[in-house]
Motif scaffolding. Sequence first.
Motif, PDB file in Angstrom:
ATOM      1  N   LEU A  25      41.315  48.860  47.978  1.00 38.22           N
ATOM      2  CA  LEU A  25      40.509  48.483  46.823  1.00 38.22           C
ATOM      3  C   LEU A  25      39.395  47.563  47.273  1.00 38.22           C
ATOM      4  O   LEU A  25      39.565  46.786  48.208  1.00 38.22           O
ATOM      5  CB  LEU A  25      41.370  47.753  45.787  1.00 38.22           C
ATOM      6  N   GLU A  26      38.250  47.644  46.592  1.00 38.74           N
ATOM      7  CA  GLU A  26      37.135  46.742  46.883  1.00 38.74           C
ATOM      8  C   GLU A  26      36.768  46.009  45.599  1.00 38.74           C
ATOM      9  O   GLU A  26      36.490  46.632  44.580  1.00 38.74           O
ATOM     10  CB  GLU A  26      35.944  47.523  47.416  1.00 38.74           C
ATOM     11  N   HIS A  27      36.783  44.698  45.685  1.00 34.12           N
ATOM     12  CA  HIS A  27      36.473  43.840  44.536  1.00 34.12           C
ATOM     13  C   HIS A  27      35.179  43.089  44.815  1.00 34.12           C
ATOM     14  O   HIS A  27      34.940  42.642  45.933  1.00 34.12           O
ATOM     15  CB  HIS A  27      37.610  42.831  44.321  1.00 34.12           C
ATOM     16  N   GLU A  28      34.353  42.952  43.779  1.00 32.36           N
ATOM     17  CA  GLU A  28      33.124  42.157  43.891  1.00 32.36           C
ATOM     18  C   GLU A  28      32.905  41.437  42.571  1.00 32.36           C
ATOM     19  O   GLU A  28      32.960  42.045  41.506  1.00 32.36           O
ATOM     20  CB  GLU A  28      31.936  43.059  44.211  1.00 32.36           C
ATOM     21  N   SER A  29      32.666  40.132  42.659  1.00 29.56           N
ATOM     22  CA  SER A  29      32.376  39.355  41.461  1.00 29.56           C
ATOM     23  C   SER A  29      31.617  38.097  41.852  1.00 29.56           C
ATOM     24  O   SER A  29      31.499  37.759  43.028  1.00 29.56           O
ATOM     25  CB  SER A  29      33.669  38.969  40.725  1.00 29.56           C
ATOM     26  N   THR A  30      31.108  37.411  40.847  1.00 28.02           N
ATOM     27  CA  THR A  30      30.434  36.138  41.061  1.00 28.02           C
ATOM     28  C   THR A  30      31.238  35.058  40.360  1.00 28.02           C
ATOM     29  O   THR A  30      31.597  35.202  39.196  1.00 28.02           O
ATOM     30  CB  THR A  30      28.999  36.174  40.506  1.00 28.02           C
ATOM     31  N   VAL A  31      31.522  33.999  41.088  1.00 27.61           N
ATOM     32  CA  VAL A  31      32.252  32.859  40.536  1.00 27.61           C
ATOM     33  C   VAL A  31      31.443  31.596  40.803  1.00 27.61           C
ATOM     34  O   VAL A  31      30.549  31.586  41.646  1.00 27.61           O
ATOM     35  CB  VAL A  31      33.668  32.718  41.146  1.00 27.61           C
ATOM     36  N   THR A  32      31.770  30.544  40.078  1.00 30.13           N
ATOM     37  CA  THR A  32      31.096  29.269  40.285  1.00 30.13           C
ATOM     38  C   THR A  32      32.014  28.345  41.061  1.00 30.13           C
ATOM     39  O   THR A  32      33.164  28.137  40.684  1.00 30.13           O
ATOM     40  CB  THR A  32      30.715  28.631  38.954  1.00 30.13           C
ATOM     41  N   GLU A  33      31.492  27.822  42.146  1.00 29.95           N
ATOM     42  CA  GLU A  33      32.227  26.864  42.964  1.00 29.95           C
ATOM     43  C   GLU A  33      31.331  25.657  43.167  1.00 29.95           C
ATOM     44  O   GLU A  33      30.225  25.777  43.693  1.00 29.95           O
ATOM     45  CB  GLU A  33      32.603  27.488  44.309  1.00 29.95           C
ATOM     46  N   MET A  34      31.797  24.506  42.718  1.00 28.21           N
ATOM     47  CA  MET A  34      31.030  23.264  42.810  1.00 28.21           C
ATOM     48  C   MET A  34      29.630  23.429  42.215  1.00 28.21           C
ATOM     49  O   MET A  34      28.622  23.099  42.831  1.00 28.21           O
ATOM     50  CB  MET A  34      30.969  22.781  44.255  1.00 28.21           C
ATOM     51  N   ASP A  35      29.591  24.011  41.015  1.00 28.45           N
ATOM     52  CA  ASP A  35      28.347  24.226  40.264  1.00 28.45           C
ATOM     53  C   ASP A  35      27.364  25.172  40.941  1.00 28.45           C
ATOM     54  O   ASP A  35      26.181  25.177  40.616  1.00 28.45           O
ATOM     55  CB  ASP A  35      27.654  22.892  39.966  1.00 28.45           C
ATOM     56  N   ARG A  38      28.729  31.866  43.528  1.00 26.67           N
ATOM     57  CA  ARG A  38      29.155  32.395  44.823  1.00 26.67           C
ATOM     58  C   ARG A  38      29.594  33.841  44.635  1.00 26.67           C
ATOM     59  O   ARG A  38      30.392  34.151  43.765  1.00 26.67           O
ATOM     60  CB  ARG A  38      30.320  31.571  45.352  1.00 26.67           C
ATOM     61  N   LEU A  39      29.053  34.730  45.470  1.00 25.28           N
ATOM     62  CA  LEU A  39      29.427  36.137  45.448  1.00 25.28           C
ATOM     63  C   LEU A  39      30.725  36.308  46.225  1.00 25.28           C
ATOM     64  O   LEU A  39      30.828  35.880  47.378  1.00 25.28           O
ATOM     65  CB  LEU A  39      28.324  37.005  46.071  1.00 25.28           C
ATOM     66  N   VAL A  40      31.706  36.894  45.578  1.00 20.55           N
ATOM     67  CA  VAL A  40      32.996  37.164  46.218  1.00 20.55           C
ATOM     68  C   VAL A  40      33.108  38.672  46.382  1.00 20.55           C
ATOM     69  O   VAL A  40      33.016  39.416  45.411  1.00 20.55           O
ATOM     70  CB  VAL A  40      34.168  36.645  45.353  1.00 20.55           C
ATOM     71  N   LYS A  41      33.298  39.117  47.611  1.00 18.60           N
ATOM     72  CA  LYS A  41      33.433  40.538  47.890  1.00 18.60           C
ATOM     73  C   LYS A  41      34.521  40.703  48.936  1.00 18.60           C
ATOM     74  O   LYS A  41      34.485  40.045  49.978  1.00 18.60           O
ATOM     75  CB  LYS A  41      32.108  41.113  48.395  1.00 18.60           C
ATOM     76  N   LEU A  42      35.504  41.566  48.636  1.00 13.66           N
ATOM     77  CA  LEU A  42      36.583  41.762  49.592  1.00 13.66           C
ATOM     78  C   LEU A  42      37.197  43.141  49.453  1.00 13.66           C
ATOM     79  O   LEU A  42      37.083  43.777  48.414  1.00 13.66           O
ATOM     80  CB  LEU A  42      37.673  40.701  49.420  1.00 13.66           C
ATOM     81  N   GLN A  43      37.809  43.601  50.539  1.00 11.23           N
ATOM     82  CA  GLN A  43      38.611  44.810  50.518  1.00 11.23           C
ATOM     83  C   GLN A  43      40.055  44.383  50.658  1.00 11.23           C
ATOM     84  O   GLN A  43      40.372  43.448  51.399  1.00 11.23           O
ATOM     85  CB  GLN A  43      38.224  45.769  51.642  1.00 11.23           C
ATOM     86  N   LEU A  44      40.938  45.063  49.948  1.00  8.55           N
ATOM     87  CA  LEU A  44      42.329  44.678  49.893  1.00  8.55           C
ATOM     88  C   LEU A  44      43.200  45.925  49.982  1.00  8.55           C
ATOM     89  O   LEU A  44      42.980  46.892  49.244  1.00  8.55           O
ATOM     90  CB  LEU A  44      42.580  43.949  48.566  1.00  8.55           C
ATOM     91  N   ARG A  45      44.181  45.888  50.889  1.00  8.99           N
ATOM     92  CA  ARG A  45      45.145  46.985  50.956  1.00  8.99           C
ATOM     93  C   ARG A  45      46.044  46.900  49.736  1.00  8.99           C
ATOM     94  O   ARG A  45      46.405  45.808  49.290  1.00  8.99           O
ATOM     95  CB  ARG A  45      45.987  46.901  52.225  1.00  8.99           C
ATOM     96  N   ALA A  46      46.415  48.048  49.199  1.00  8.49           N
ATOM     97  CA  ALA A  46      47.241  48.088  47.998  1.00  8.49           C
ATOM     98  C   ALA A  46      48.253  49.226  48.107  1.00  8.49           C
ATOM     99  O   ALA A  46      48.067  50.166  48.888  1.00  8.49           O
ATOM    100  CB  ALA A  46      46.371  48.277  46.759  1.00  8.49           C
ATOM    101  N   VAL A  47      49.304  49.130  47.303  1.00  4.25           N
ATOM    102  CA  VAL A  47      50.328  50.169  47.240  1.00  4.25           C
ATOM    103  C   VAL A  47      50.786  50.298  45.791  1.00  4.25           C
ATOM    104  O   VAL A  47      50.784  49.323  45.041  1.00  4.25           O
ATOM    105  CB  VAL A  47      51.523  49.848  48.181  1.00  4.25           C
ATOM    106  N   ALA A  48      51.131  51.519  45.410  1.00  4.76           N
ATOM    107  CA  ALA A  48      51.669  51.777  44.077  1.00  4.76           C
ATOM    108  C   ALA A  48      52.872  52.699  44.215  1.00  4.76           C
ATOM    109  O   ALA A  48      52.935  53.528  45.139  1.00  4.76           O
ATOM    110  CB  ALA A  48      50.619  52.416  43.177  1.00  4.76           C
ATOM    111  N   PHE A  49      53.822  52.564  43.299  1.00  2.45           N
ATOM    112  CA  PHE A  49      55.036  53.367  43.315  1.00  2.45           C
ATOM    113  C   PHE A  49      55.226  54.065  41.979  1.00  2.45           C
ATOM    114  O   PHE A  49      54.689  53.648  40.958  1.00  2.45           O
ATOM    115  CB  PHE A  49      56.259  52.471  43.602  1.00  2.45           C
ATOM    116  N   GLY A  50      56.036  55.118  41.973  1.00  8.71           N
ATOM    117  CA  GLY A  50      56.408  55.817  40.747  1.00  8.71           C
ATOM    118  C   GLY A  50      55.245  56.545  40.095  1.00  8.71           C
ATOM    119  O   GLY A  50      54.386  57.117  40.767  1.00  8.71           O
TER     120      GLY A  50
END
Length: 90
Positions: A25-35, A38-50
């Motif tokens: 999965l690839e997530h991208e968002s903007t958050v506020t850090e110390m006013d 900040r652009l946050v972008k990451l790839q994350l391994r994931a698993v699903a069952f059933g």
Amino acid sequence: MSAVVVQVQSLRYTPAGIPAVNLVLEHESTVTEMDTPRLVKLQLRAVAFGAQAETLSRQGLDSVCEFHGFLANARNGKGVVFHIQDFSKT
């Protein structure tokens, strides 16, 4: 977490016969850090069952979804894996 499906492996079955699928999965968002925005972008391994695994294995790449689940250590102890418990297309 809102994310885009960027990789889906083939549906497999656990030794107990439960459907499972590995994804990236690839997530991208903007958050506020110390006013400061900040652009946050990451790839994350994931698993699903059933049923979730069966549905996600047919999901097209670049599908944007809202995922719910939890983080756990990877089996080999290197990194984390997001375990998908529920999702919906956005």
